[in-house]
Design a protein around this motif. Sequence first.
Motif, PDB file in Angstrom:
ATOM      1  N   PRO A 158      37.181  40.945  24.732  1.00 53.72           N
ATOM      2  CA  PRO A 158      38.489  40.468  25.186  1.00 53.72           C
ATOM      3  C   PRO A 158      39.469  41.589  25.488  1.00 53.72           C
ATOM      4  CG  PRO A 158      38.184  40.031  22.833  1.00 53.72           C
ATOM      5  CD  PRO A 158      36.862  40.466  23.367  1.00 53.72           C
ATOM      6  N   ASP A 159      39.329  42.716  24.808  1.00 58.07           N
ATOM      7  CA  ASP A 159      40.214  43.843  25.088  1.00 58.07           C
ATOM      8  C   ASP A 159      39.941  44.428  26.476  1.00 58.07           C
ATOM      9  OD1 ASP A 159      41.523  43.644  22.646  1.00 58.07           O
ATOM     10  OD2 ASP A 159      40.141  45.017  21.636  1.00 58.07           O
ATOM     11  N   LEU A 160      38.659  44.483  26.862  1.00 59.11           N
ATOM     12  CA  LEU A 160      38.322  44.974  28.193  1.00 59.11           C
ATOM     13  C   LEU A 160      38.792  43.992  29.272  1.00 59.11           C
ATOM     14  CD1 LEU A 160      34.739  46.537  27.867  1.00 59.11           C
ATOM     15  CD2 LEU A 160      36.941  47.706  28.114  1.00 59.11           C
ATOM     16  N   ILE A 161      38.664  42.690  28.985  1.00 62.00           N
ATOM     17  CA  ILE A 161      39.145  41.690  29.939  1.00 62.00           C
ATOM     18  C   ILE A 161      40.649  41.836  30.130  1.00 62.00           C
ATOM     19  CG2 ILE A 161      39.483  39.224  30.324  1.00 62.00           C
ATOM     20  CD1 ILE A 161      36.808  38.755  28.873  1.00 62.00           C
ATOM     21  N   ARG A 162      41.354  42.025  29.040  1.00 66.91           N
ATOM     22  CA  ARG A 162      42.811  42.204  29.131  1.00 66.91           C
ATOM     23  C   ARG A 162      43.152  43.473  29.903  1.00 66.91           C
ATOM     24  NH1 ARG A 162      47.190  40.219  26.645  1.00 66.91           N
ATOM     25  NH2 ARG A 162      45.889  38.983  25.226  1.00 66.91           N
ATOM     26  N   THR A 163      42.428  44.551  29.641  1.00 63.86           N
ATOM     27  CA  THR A 163      42.680  45.806  30.343  1.00 63.86           C
ATOM     28  C   THR A 163      42.496  45.634  31.847  1.00 63.86           C
ATOM     29  OG1 THR A 163      42.027  47.177  28.462  1.00 63.86           O
ATOM     30  CG2 THR A 163      41.885  48.186  30.633  1.00 63.86           C
ATOM     31  N   LEU A 164      41.432  44.914  32.222  1.00 67.25           N
ATOM     32  CA  LEU A 164      41.166  44.703  33.640  1.00 67.25           C
ATOM     33  C   LEU A 164      42.293  43.905  34.294  1.00 67.25           C
ATOM     34  CD1 LEU A 164      37.725  43.976  35.178  1.00 67.25           C
ATOM     35  CD2 LEU A 164      39.699  42.645  35.908  1.00 67.25           C
ATOM     36  N   THR A 187      45.600  45.836  34.692  1.00 68.32           N
ATOM     37  CA  THR A 187      45.650  46.749  35.837  1.00 68.32           C
ATOM     38  C   THR A 187      45.669  45.979  37.156  1.00 68.32           C
ATOM     39  OG1 THR A 187      44.477  48.482  34.624  1.00 68.32           O
ATOM     40  CG2 THR A 187      44.480  48.637  37.025  1.00 68.32           C
ATOM     41  N   ASN A 188      44.663  45.129  37.358  1.00 71.16           N
ATOM     42  CA  ASN A 188      44.475  44.507  38.667  1.00 71.16           C
ATOM     43  C   ASN A 188      45.542  43.477  39.018  1.00 71.16           C
ATOM     44  OD1 ASN A 188      42.185  46.048  38.504  1.00 71.16           O
ATOM     45  ND2 ASN A 188      40.745  44.365  38.667  1.00 71.16           N
ATOM     46  N   VAL A 189      46.028  42.756  38.017  1.00 71.53           N
ATOM     47  CA  VAL A 189      47.001  41.689  38.291  1.00 71.53           C
ATOM     48  C   VAL A 189      48.402  42.091  37.824  1.00 71.53           C
ATOM     49  CG1 VAL A 189      47.570  39.256  37.949  1.00 71.53           C
ATOM     50  CG2 VAL A 189      45.174  39.964  38.080  1.00 71.53           C
ATOM     51  N   HIS A 190      48.556  42.291  36.530  1.00 74.52           N
ATOM     52  CA  HIS A 190      49.891  42.600  36.010  1.00 74.52           C
ATOM     53  C   HIS A 190      50.389  43.957  36.505  1.00 74.52           C
ATOM     54  CE1 HIS A 190      49.648  39.086  33.468  1.00 74.52           C
ATOM     55  NE2 HIS A 190      48.532  39.519  32.916  1.00 74.52           N
ATOM     56  N   GLY A 191      49.506  44.930  36.621  1.00 80.57           N
ATOM     57  CA  GLY A 191      49.915  46.232  37.121  1.00 80.57           C
ATOM     58  C   GLY A 191      50.407  46.162  38.557  1.00 80.57           C
ATOM     59  N   ALA A 237      40.859  36.960  42.458  1.00 80.88           N
ATOM     60  CA  ALA A 237      41.274  35.615  42.861  1.00 80.88           C
ATOM     61  C   ALA A 237      42.731  35.373  42.463  1.00 80.88           C
ATOM     62  CB  ALA A 237      40.369  34.567  42.221  1.00 80.88           C
ATOM     63  N   ALA A 238      43.092  35.822  41.272  1.00 79.15           N
ATOM     64  CA  ALA A 238      44.482  35.699  40.829  1.00 79.15           C
ATOM     65  C   ALA A 238      45.403  36.496  41.740  1.00 79.15           C
ATOM     66  CB  ALA A 238      44.614  36.170  39.385  1.00 79.15           C
ATOM     67  N   LEU A 239      44.964  37.681  42.124  1.00 79.63           N
ATOM     68  CA  LEU A 239      45.783  38.525  42.985  1.00 79.63           C
ATOM     69  C   LEU A 239      45.905  37.928  44.388  1.00 79.63           C
ATOM     70  CD1 LEU A 239      47.402  41.110  43.229  1.00 79.63           C
ATOM     71  CD2 LEU A 239      45.282  42.339  43.729  1.00 79.63           C
ATOM     72  N   TRP A 240      44.851  37.277  44.854  1.00 77.42           N
ATOM     73  CA  TRP A 240      44.916  36.598  46.153  1.00 77.42           C
ATOM     74  C   TRP A 240      45.998  35.521  46.133  1.00 77.42           C
ATOM     75  CZ3 TRP A 240      41.607  31.872  47.445  1.00 77.42           C
ATOM     76  CH2 TRP A 240      41.817  31.471  48.769  1.00 77.42           C
ATOM     77  N   SER A 241      45.983  34.687  45.104  1.00 75.27           N
ATOM     78  CA  SER A 241      46.995  33.639  44.985  1.00 75.27           C
ATOM     79  C   SER A 241      48.387  34.238  44.828  1.00 75.27           C
ATOM     80  CB  SER A 241      46.659  32.741  43.790  1.00 75.27           C
ATOM     81  OG  SER A 241      47.629  31.741  43.622  1.00 75.27           O
ATOM     82  N   MET A 242      48.481  35.288  44.017  1.00 75.03           N
ATOM     83  CA  MET A 242      49.773  35.927  43.803  1.00 75.03           C
ATOM     84  C   MET A 242      50.329  36.507  45.094  1.00 75.03           C
ATOM     85  SD  MET A 242      50.752  38.782  40.921  1.00 75.03           S
ATOM     86  CE  MET A 242      50.201  40.249  41.792  1.00 75.03           C
ATOM     87  N   THR A 243      49.442  37.057  45.919  1.00 68.91           N
ATOM     88  CA  THR A 243      49.881  37.635  47.189  1.00 68.91           C
ATOM     89  C   THR A 243      50.475  36.567  48.091  1.00 68.91           C
ATOM     90  OG1 THR A 243      48.184  39.360  47.034  1.00 68.91           O
ATOM     91  CG2 THR A 243      49.142  38.965  49.209  1.00 68.91           C
TER      92      THR A 243
END
Length: 252
Positions: A93-99, A102-106, A149-155
């Motif tokens: 779960p820590d690696l999932i959060r890290t990803l 970076t990719n979404v929240h970052g 996919a989250a970033l696509w929707s966010m965009t």
Amino acid sequence: MKLSGSTALVTGVGVGNLGHHFVQQLLERGAKRVYATARRPENIDAPGAEVLRLDLTDRGSVAAAAAHAHDVGLLINNASVSFPGLALSDGDPDLIRTLFDTNVHGTLHMVRAFAPVLATNGGGALLNVLSSAAWATADGFHVYAASKAALWSMTDSLRAELSAQGTHVSSLVFGMAGTPVVKALADAVAGPGALDDMMTDPAIVVSRALDGLESGRTEILADRLAVDAKAALSGGGPSVYATLTGAQPGPA
């Protein structure tokens, strides 16, 4: 958006990767200034660019970059991470959060910090680098795909939100660019050269992205895998990802 005379900032610039090609081609197209950023700026080889340290997961670092690069009219959110083999159901779960950090929240940190900068400088443009994995995931990359996919929707949402300030929001979608990292990963998974025909030269991917920006496109599909994945998503046929045997492609 006119790139000649513009000032741009590119995240995630590394050796031979998309970020490197973005910086190089922006300068070749006459950009007045290009900020090349990365967590490890010592690895950036970008003659003619201004190099900045930037960690997307550190809000202080993002704020400092926005304060320094106050003349930016084009923001290219290229930085991302992937942990091949990480699973949603039982992965660390820590690696999932890290990803996702970076990719979404970052990426969102960057948008929130630079949206006022873009507005001050006339609106400008924002390009988020996505992946066709958002539409057609592959074994070993499901967490990465979910983040894209989250970033696509966010965009799409950001496009609506930032239109009022005159900021053009676009996305770049592609399957596999033949960067050193992706090529090495593909060779390790599928065998040397097995997926070469499915890869697109990263310089071509970036050239298509910049052409799309200049022509005002909101979604830029830069290779066959992206076109195929979107068609499959809308019921236009099976995705090429599903037809691969023995291996699946890595992240964009």
